[in-house]
Design an enzyme around this catalytic site. Structure first.
Site, PDB file in Angstrom:
ATOM      1  N   GLY A 285     -12.698  -3.426   0.523  1.00 21.15           N
ATOM      2  CA  GLY A 285     -14.127  -2.992   0.724  1.00 21.15           C
ATOM      3  C   GLY A 285     -14.813  -1.941  -0.280  1.00 21.15           C
ATOM      4  O   GLY A 285     -15.740  -1.962  -0.743  1.00 21.15           O
TER       5      GLY A 285
ATOM      6  N   ARG B 175       0.610  -1.135   0.032  1.00 22.09           N
ATOM      7  CA  ARG B 175       0.131   0.002   0.004  1.00 22.09           C
ATOM      8  C   ARG B 175       0.795   1.267   0.026  1.00 22.09           C
ATOM      9  O   ARG B 175       0.350   2.319  -0.700  1.00 22.09           O
ATOM     10  CB  ARG B 175      -0.843  -0.103   1.085  1.00 22.09           C
ATOM     11  CG  ARG B 175      -2.150  -1.173   1.187  1.00 22.09           C
ATOM     12  CD  ARG B 175      -2.960  -0.975   2.089  1.00 22.09           C
ATOM     13  NE  ARG B 175      -4.133  -1.657   1.731  1.00 22.09           N
ATOM     14  CZ  ARG B 175      -5.378  -2.274   2.677  1.00 22.09           C
ATOM     15  NH1 ARG B 175      -4.837  -1.948   4.045  1.00 22.09           N
ATOM     16  NH2 ARG B 175      -5.900  -3.130   2.431  1.00 22.09           N
TER      17      ARG B 175
ATOM     18  N   GLY C  22     -10.619  -8.235  -0.593  1.00 20.17           N
ATOM     19  CA  GLY C  22      -9.440  -8.210   0.269  1.00 20.17           C
ATOM     20  C   GLY C  22      -8.764  -9.769   0.223  1.00 20.17           C
ATOM     21  O   GLY C  22      -7.590  -9.882  -0.268  1.00 20.17           O
TER      22      GLY C  22
ATOM     23  N   LYS D  69     -18.960 -13.424   2.203  1.00 22.89           N
ATOM     24  CA  LYS D  69     -20.076 -12.553   2.757  1.00 22.89           C
ATOM     25  C   LYS D  69     -21.448 -12.454   1.760  1.00 22.89           C
ATOM     26  O   LYS D  69     -21.634 -11.860   1.068  1.00 22.89           O
ATOM     27  CB  LYS D  69     -19.372 -11.087   2.625  1.00 22.89           C
ATOM     28  CG  LYS D  69     -18.438 -10.998   3.654  1.00 22.89           C
ATOM     29  CD  LYS D  69     -17.782  -9.477   3.619  1.00 22.89           C
ATOM     30  CE  LYS D  69     -16.686  -9.241   3.918  1.00 22.89           C
ATOM     31  NZ  LYS D  69     -16.003  -8.282   3.089  1.00 22.89           N
TER      32      LYS D  69
HETATM   33  P1  ADP Z   1     -13.332 -10.825  -0.595  1.00 15.79           P
HETATM   34  O1  ADP Z   1     -12.496 -10.352   0.686  1.00 15.79           O
HETATM   35  O2  ADP Z   1     -12.411 -11.103  -1.774  1.00 15.79           O
HETATM   36  O3  ADP Z   1     -14.440  -9.949  -1.007  1.00 15.79           O
HETATM   37  P2  ADP Z   1     -15.087 -12.638   1.103  1.00 15.79           P
HETATM   38  O4  ADP Z   1     -14.611 -11.770   2.233  1.00 15.79           O
HETATM   39  O5  ADP Z   1     -16.305 -12.465   0.673  1.00 15.79           O
HETATM   40  O6  ADP Z   1     -14.058 -12.098  -0.128  1.00 15.79           O
HETATM   41  O7  ADP Z   1     -14.673 -14.142   1.540  1.00 15.79           O
HETATM   42  C1  ADP Z   1     -13.387 -14.685   1.457  1.00 15.79           C
HETATM   43  C2  ADP Z   1     -13.437 -15.677   2.340  1.00 15.79           C
HETATM   44  O8  ADP Z   1     -14.214 -16.838   1.907  1.00 15.79           O
HETATM   45  C3  ADP Z   1     -12.243 -16.458   2.546  1.00 15.79           C
HETATM   46  O9  ADP Z   1     -11.428 -16.213   3.524  1.00 15.79           O
HETATM   47  C4  ADP Z   1     -12.333 -17.924   2.235  1.00 15.79           C
HETATM   48  O10 ADP Z   1     -11.801 -18.688   3.238  1.00 15.79           O
HETATM   49  C5  ADP Z   1     -13.909 -17.874   2.436  1.00 15.79           C
HETATM   50  N1  ADP Z   1     -14.596 -19.185   1.847  1.00 15.79           N
HETATM   51  C6  ADP Z   1     -14.827 -19.399   0.462  1.00 15.79           C
HETATM   52  N2  ADP Z   1     -15.166 -20.376   0.174  1.00 15.79           N
HETATM   53  C7  ADP Z   1     -15.664 -20.957   1.202  1.00 15.79           C
HETATM   54  C8  ADP Z   1     -16.710 -21.928   1.568  1.00 15.79           C
HETATM   55  N3  ADP Z   1     -17.147 -22.855   0.733  1.00 15.79           N
HETATM   56  N4  ADP Z   1     -16.990 -22.086   2.900  1.00 15.79           N
HETATM   57  C9  ADP Z   1     -16.421 -21.219   3.884  1.00 15.79           C
HETATM   58  N5  ADP Z   1     -15.789 -20.217   3.667  1.00 15.79           N
HETATM   59  C10 ADP Z   1     -15.381 -20.034   2.257  1.00 15.79           C
HETATM   60 MG    MG Z   2     -13.099 -10.107   2.654  1.00 13.92          MG
END
Ligand code: ADP
Ligand code: MG
Length: 395
Positions: free
Chosen positions: A373, A35, A350, A196
């Site tokens: 975010g 960053r 993230g 999420k």
């Molecule tokens: P990002 O930060 O890229 O927007 P999210 O915060 O929505 O993504 O989700 C990321 C998390 O989702 C990762 O830490 C991963 O471990 C989790 N994840 C992915 N697939 C599964 C699953 N099938 N069951 C539970 N958690 C999961």
């Molecule tokens: Mg995330």
């Protein structure tokens, strides 16, 4: 269009620059300076323009009071190393000490203010705090894309009092995310995964009108599998989003968009790195087991084929628990497929950015967003207050 750095004469001006120096620390060592690196083009540009560069950032969640571990001194040291130049640092973000330090600055000097979140007025966007910050300078530059989804004193508050200009990083992020989502070259494929579920539902709703293929994986896919009447055992689901998942699939069908779900998946007995696991057909998830990786071999083959024929791909959310090696395969393979494709590829979120790093393919992706975010909110089609607050370029 927002006013950019080239649209303003910074010579001899005091420039207050909001950067995102929310970096991981181990004691007094910065463990990842991505960053800080990302802010260098704007900082160097302003130094070369003979401006006095006054930087501000938040770090961590100190909760409106001074917390020693979140002081920005290690960041100032690393920045000085990267710039090859002394970086001055104050122990406050406003007040007499700060004003005196700014008085002493020469043109081209760089000063870093203390963590803005040590002040209780930062998160609440307190007008007095915003005014005090703005009073330190002649012009405001925002280059903190990672904080653009927050309406805080140092992001939106100061912009009310000063000319407010977008830095290079914010410009680059807006161009890349905009190119991928506003008017994507077709076929456009959106890969959506992650945990999420509610946030991702908003992303899907926003992207459906533009996408040709929607590839789902990760935690969110489970809710859609459930909506199709499949058993998902103990997998992560949001039961109260099942109806919405049905609506989304119906809407997509009407628009002729394919919502593609995993065909085979990796299931585990427990949510543990060393759990017993196996690949099963998605119709045969055993009771009591949970899906931890969408990347079974059939699923991966199909997803890779679609990526290969796409001209634009956006990816938000890992398709498995990639933090555990046994469940990282799907996410790693997809990252590699994206890196090998000729498509314009944009990754946001993230954990998604962390997954790209883990796969070691960052340099072969067109754009990996620096804002977790903020990029998510962009994909949801919602305005980013930190960007809205900046001055528009007059035609
Ligand atoms: P990002 O930060 O890229 O927007 P999210 O915060 O929505 O993504 O989700 C990321 C998390 O989702 C990762 O830490 C991963 O471990 C989790 N994840 C992915 N697939 C599964 C699953 N099938 N069951 C539970 N958690 C999961
Ligand atoms: Mg995330």
């Amino acid at each position: 269009m927002k006013k950019a750095l080239k649209d303003f004469d910074f010579k001899n001006k005091k420039v207050l620059v909001r950067v995102d120096f929310n970096v991981p620390l181990d004691g007094d060592q910065v463990t990842d300076d991505t960053r800080i690196e990302a802010a260098l083009p704007t900082i160097r540009f302003l130094m070369n323009e003979d401006a006095k560069v006054i930087l501000m950032s938040h770090l961590g969640r100190p909760g409106g009071k001074v917390v020693k571990e979140y002081k920005l001194d290690p960041v100032a040291d690393r920045l000085a190393d990267l710039l090859g130049k002394e970086v001055y640092k104050t122990d406050e973000s406003i007040g007499r000490e700060v004003e005196e330090a700014i008085e002493k600055m020469d043109d081209g000097d760089v000063l870093l203010l203390e963590n803005t979140r040590f002040h209780p007025g930062e998160k609440g966007n307190d007008p007095e705090y915003a005014k005090a910050l703005a009073g330190l300078a002649d012009v405001f530059v925002n280059d903190a894309f990672g904080a653009a989804h927050r309406a805080h004193a140092s992001t939106t508050g100061v912009a009310e009092h000063l000319p407010a200009i977008a830095g290079f990083l914010i410009q680059r992020e807006l161009e890349a995310l905009g190119r991928a989502t506003d008017n994507p070259e077709k076929p456009y494929t959106a890969i959506i995964g992650g945990a999420k579920v509610s946030d991702k539902m908003d992303v899907i709703k926003n992207i459906i009108p533009r996408a040709d293929y929607l590839l789902l994986g990760g935690g969110i896919a489970n809710t859609f599998l459930l909506a199709k009447g499949l058993e998902v055992g103990d997998s992560l689901v949001e039961e109260d989003r099942v109806e919405l998942a049905k609506e989304i699939m119906d809407e997509a069908a009407v628009k002729g968009i394919e919502v593609i779900l995993p065909e085979d998946v990796v299931v585990a007995k427990e949510f543990k790195a060393d759990s017993e696991y196996k690949v099963v057909d998605v119709k045969q998830v055993p009771k009591g087991w949970q899906i931890l990786d969408s990347g079974g071999p059939k699923t991966l083959e199909k997803y890779k084929d679609i990526i290969k024929k796409s001209k634009t791909v956006t990816w938000n959310g890992p398709i498995g628990v990639f933090e555990m090696d046994q469940f990282a395969k799907g996410t790693m393979e997809l990252a590699k497929a994206l890196a090998e494709s000729d498509a314009y590829s944009v990754v946001g979120g993230g954990e998604s950015a962390a997954a790209i790093k883990k796969a070691g393919v960052e340099s072969d992706i067109s754009h990996v967003s620096t804002g977790g975010g903020a990029s998510l909110q962009f994909f949801e089609g919602k305005p980013l207050p930190g960007i809205e607050a900046l001055d528009d370029l007059e035609e």
